[in-house]
Write a protein that holds these residues in place. Structure first.
Motif, PDB file in Angstrom:
ATOM      1  N   GLY A  20     -54.747   7.907 -30.032  1.00 38.54           N
ATOM      2  CA  GLY A  20     -54.596   7.630 -28.605  1.00 38.54           C
ATOM      3  C   GLY A  20     -55.040   6.213 -28.259  1.00 38.54           C
ATOM      4  N   PRO A  21     -54.124   5.362 -27.814  1.00 36.26           N
ATOM      5  CA  PRO A  21     -54.500   3.969 -27.503  1.00 36.26           C
ATOM      6  C   PRO A  21     -55.504   3.854 -26.365  1.00 36.26           C
ATOM      7  CG  PRO A  21     -52.241   4.415 -26.818  1.00 36.26           C
ATOM      8  CD  PRO A  21     -52.717   5.618 -27.572  1.00 36.26           C
ATOM      9  N   ASP A  22     -55.578   4.851 -25.485  1.00 32.80           N
ATOM     10  CA  ASP A  22     -56.520   4.795 -24.369  1.00 32.80           C
ATOM     11  C   ASP A  22     -57.838   5.510 -24.654  1.00 32.80           C
ATOM     12  OD1 ASP A  22     -54.702   3.356 -22.799  1.00 32.80           O
ATOM     13  OD2 ASP A  22     -53.728   5.213 -22.130  1.00 32.80           O
ATOM     14  N   SER A  23     -57.858   6.346 -25.694  1.00 26.78           N
ATOM     15  CA  SER A  23     -59.058   7.142 -25.935  1.00 26.78           C
ATOM     16  C   SER A  23     -59.699   6.918 -27.302  1.00 26.78           C
ATOM     17  CB  SER A  23     -58.720   8.625 -25.782  1.00 26.78           C
ATOM     18  OG  SER A  23     -57.710   8.991 -26.701  1.00 26.78           O
ATOM     19  N   ASP A  24     -58.984   6.311 -28.229  1.00 24.62           N
ATOM     20  CA  ASP A  24     -59.510   6.144 -29.584  1.00 24.62           C
ATOM     21  C   ASP A  24     -59.739   4.670 -29.909  1.00 24.62           C
ATOM     22  OD1 ASP A  24     -59.556   8.926 -30.464  1.00 24.62           O
ATOM     23  OD2 ASP A  24     -57.401   8.810 -30.160  1.00 24.62           O
ATOM     24  N   GLU A  25     -60.465   4.432 -30.987  1.00 25.64           N
ATOM     25  CA  GLU A  25     -60.886   3.077 -31.312  1.00 25.64           C
ATOM     26  C   GLU A  25     -60.615   2.731 -32.771  1.00 25.64           C
ATOM     27  OE1 GLU A  25     -64.931   2.174 -30.030  1.00 25.64           O
ATOM     28  OE2 GLU A  25     -64.919   4.113 -28.990  1.00 25.64           O
ATOM     29  N   VAL A  26     -60.433   1.461 -33.033  1.00 22.56           N
ATOM     30  CA  VAL A  26     -60.369   0.939 -34.396  1.00 22.56           C
ATOM     31  C   VAL A  26     -61.801   0.844 -34.893  1.00 22.56           C
ATOM     32  CG1 VAL A  26     -59.773  -1.047 -35.828  1.00 22.56           C
ATOM     33  CG2 VAL A  26     -58.238  -0.339 -33.983  1.00 22.56           C
ATOM     34  N   ILE A  27     -62.073   1.436 -36.066  1.00 21.22           N
ATOM     35  CA  ILE A  27     -63.428   1.370 -36.611  1.00 21.22           C
ATOM     36  C   ILE A  27     -63.504   0.607 -37.935  1.00 21.22           C
ATOM     37  CG2 ILE A  27     -64.305   3.401 -35.410  1.00 21.22           C
ATOM     38  CD1 ILE A  27     -63.767   5.015 -37.975  1.00 21.22           C
ATOM     39  N   GLU A  28     -62.343   0.339 -38.563  1.00 16.21           N
ATOM     40  CA  GLU A  28     -62.364  -0.448 -39.793  1.00 16.21           C
ATOM     41  C   GLU A  28     -61.009  -1.117 -40.006  1.00 16.21           C
ATOM     42  OE1 GLU A  28     -63.372  -0.123 -44.555  1.00 16.21           O
ATOM     43  OE2 GLU A  28     -63.113   1.723 -43.422  1.00 16.21           O
ATOM     44  N   LEU A  29     -61.070  -2.350 -40.481  1.00 10.10           N
ATOM     45  CA  LEU A  29     -59.889  -3.085 -40.934  1.00 10.10           C
ATOM     46  C   LEU A  29     -60.141  -3.507 -42.372  1.00 10.10           C
ATOM     47  CD1 LEU A  29     -59.162  -5.558 -37.999  1.00 10.10           C
ATOM     48  CD2 LEU A  29     -57.857  -3.528 -38.593  1.00 10.10           C
ATOM     49  N   ALA A  30     -59.145  -3.342 -43.218  1.00  9.59           N
ATOM     50  CA  ALA A  30     -59.240  -3.817 -44.602  1.00  9.59           C
ATOM     51  C   ALA A  30     -57.949  -4.575 -44.906  1.00  9.59           C
ATOM     52  CB  ALA A  30     -59.417  -2.650 -45.567  1.00  9.59           C
ATOM     53  N   LEU A  53     -66.117  -3.452 -40.731  1.00 12.75           N
ATOM     54  CA  LEU A  53     -66.486  -2.202 -40.069  1.00 12.75           C
ATOM     55  C   LEU A  53     -66.935  -2.484 -38.641  1.00 12.75           C
ATOM     56  CD1 LEU A  53     -68.608  -0.574 -42.899  1.00 12.75           C
ATOM     57  CD2 LEU A  53     -66.312   0.087 -42.194  1.00 12.75           C
ATOM     58  N   ARG A  54     -66.738  -1.499 -37.784  1.00  9.82           N
ATOM     59  CA  ARG A  54     -67.160  -1.615 -36.390  1.00  9.82           C
ATOM     60  C   ARG A  54     -67.656  -0.257 -35.916  1.00  9.82           C
ATOM     61  NH1 ARG A  54     -64.512  -0.199 -32.002  1.00  9.82           N
ATOM     62  NH2 ARG A  54     -65.078  -1.122 -30.054  1.00  9.82           N
ATOM     63  N   GLU A  55     -68.857  -0.227 -35.329  1.00 11.21           N
ATOM     64  CA  GLU A  55     -69.374   1.008 -34.740  1.00 11.21           C
ATOM     65  C   GLU A  55     -68.526   1.379 -33.536  1.00 11.21           C
ATOM     66  OE1 GLU A  55     -71.887   3.467 -35.059  1.00 11.21           O
ATOM     67  OE2 GLU A  55     -72.164   2.479 -36.963  1.00 11.21           O
ATOM     68  N   PRO A  56     -68.153   2.639 -33.396  1.00 16.48           N
ATOM     69  CA  PRO A  56     -67.420   3.035 -32.191  1.00 16.48           C
ATOM     70  C   PRO A  56     -68.316   2.896 -30.960  1.00 16.48           C
ATOM     71  CG  PRO A  56     -67.948   4.945 -33.529  1.00 16.48           C
ATOM     72  CD  PRO A  56     -68.363   3.749 -34.311  1.00 16.48           C
ATOM     73  N   LEU A  57     -67.707   2.557 -29.848  1.00 18.23           N
ATOM     74  CA  LEU A  57     -68.458   2.349 -28.619  1.00 18.23           C
ATOM     75  C   LEU A  57     -68.518   3.591 -27.739  1.00 18.23           C
ATOM     76  CD1 LEU A  57     -67.087  -1.183 -27.709  1.00 18.23           C
ATOM     77  CD2 LEU A  57     -69.224  -0.623 -28.848  1.00 18.23           C
ATOM     78  N   SER A  58     -67.436   4.347 -27.698  1.00 18.33           N
ATOM     79  CA  SER A  58     -67.384   5.494 -26.784  1.00 18.33           C
ATOM     80  C   SER A  58     -68.085   6.711 -27.382  1.00 18.33           C
ATOM     81  CB  SER A  58     -65.936   5.849 -26.449  1.00 18.33           C
ATOM     82  OG  SER A  58     -65.296   6.398 -27.584  1.00 18.33           O
ATOM     83  N   MET A  59     -68.631   7.542 -26.525  1.00 18.22           N
ATOM     84  CA  MET A  59     -69.274   8.781 -26.977  1.00 18.22           C
ATOM     85  C   MET A  59     -68.260   9.730 -27.593  1.00 18.22           C
ATOM     86  SD  MET A  59     -72.412   8.792 -27.005  1.00 18.22           S
ATOM     87  CE  MET A  59     -72.720  10.506 -27.353  1.00 18.22           C
ATOM     88  N   SER A  60     -67.037   9.768 -27.059  1.00 17.06           N
ATOM     89  CA  SER A  60     -66.032  10.677 -27.613  1.00 17.06           C
ATOM     90  C   SER A  60     -65.706  10.297 -29.055  1.00 17.06           C
ATOM     91  CB  SER A  60     -64.766  10.687 -26.758  1.00 17.06           C
ATOM     92  OG  SER A  60     -64.196   9.404 -26.698  1.00 17.06           O
ATOM     93  N   ALA A  61     -65.635   9.005 -29.344  1.00 15.55           N
ATOM     94  CA  ALA A  61     -65.370   8.553 -30.711  1.00 15.55           C
ATOM     95  C   ALA A  61     -66.544   8.904 -31.616  1.00 15.55           C
ATOM     96  CB  ALA A  61     -65.101   7.059 -30.735  1.00 15.55           C
ATOM     97  N   LYS A  62     -67.755   8.724 -31.137  1.00 14.83           N
ATOM     98  CA  LYS A  62     -68.941   9.055 -31.934  1.00 14.83           C
ATOM     99  C   LYS A  62     -68.990  10.554 -32.235  1.00 14.83           C
ATOM    100  CE  LYS A  62     -71.693   5.181 -30.362  1.00 14.83           C
ATOM    101  NZ  LYS A  62     -72.871   4.720 -29.671  1.00 14.83           N
TER     102      LYS A  62
END
Length: 87
Positions: A20-30, A53-62
């Motif tokens: 979901g582009p509005d609800s989910d996040e990128v957490i890693e690029l390789a 790597l990137r820590e997710p920001l939103s609580m839903s992603a966590k």
């Protein structure tokens, strides 16, 4: 240096918490930059690679990550541990 018959390619792997582009996040690029033979497609050399790597920001992603991590620990890791012990 890249020879005339060589071309450069780039493989990009993106890990997300969902689709979901509005609800989910990128957490890693390789990424892998490589050279390949123009005629055969044979990969000749890995020129450069990186992973970010990137820590997710939103609580839903966590929460999604915690849910999957707990599933892995309770369902997959015991099996892996037993397999490793048998050697």
């Amino acid at each position: 240096m890249v020879q005339k018959s060589e071309k450069l390619g780039l493989v990009l792997d993106v890990e997300t918490t969902g689709l979901g582009p509005d609800s989910d996040e990128v957490i890693e690029l390789a990424m892998k930059l490589f050279s390949f033979h123009e005629n055969t497609g044979e990969i000749l050399d890995i020129k450069e690679e990186g992973s970010f790597l990137r820590e997710p920001l939103s609580m839903s992603a966590k929460k999604i990550i915690i849910k999957h991590t707990k599933y892995m620990e309770s369902h997959l890791m015991p099996s892996l541990g037993k397999a490793l012990m048998k050697g």
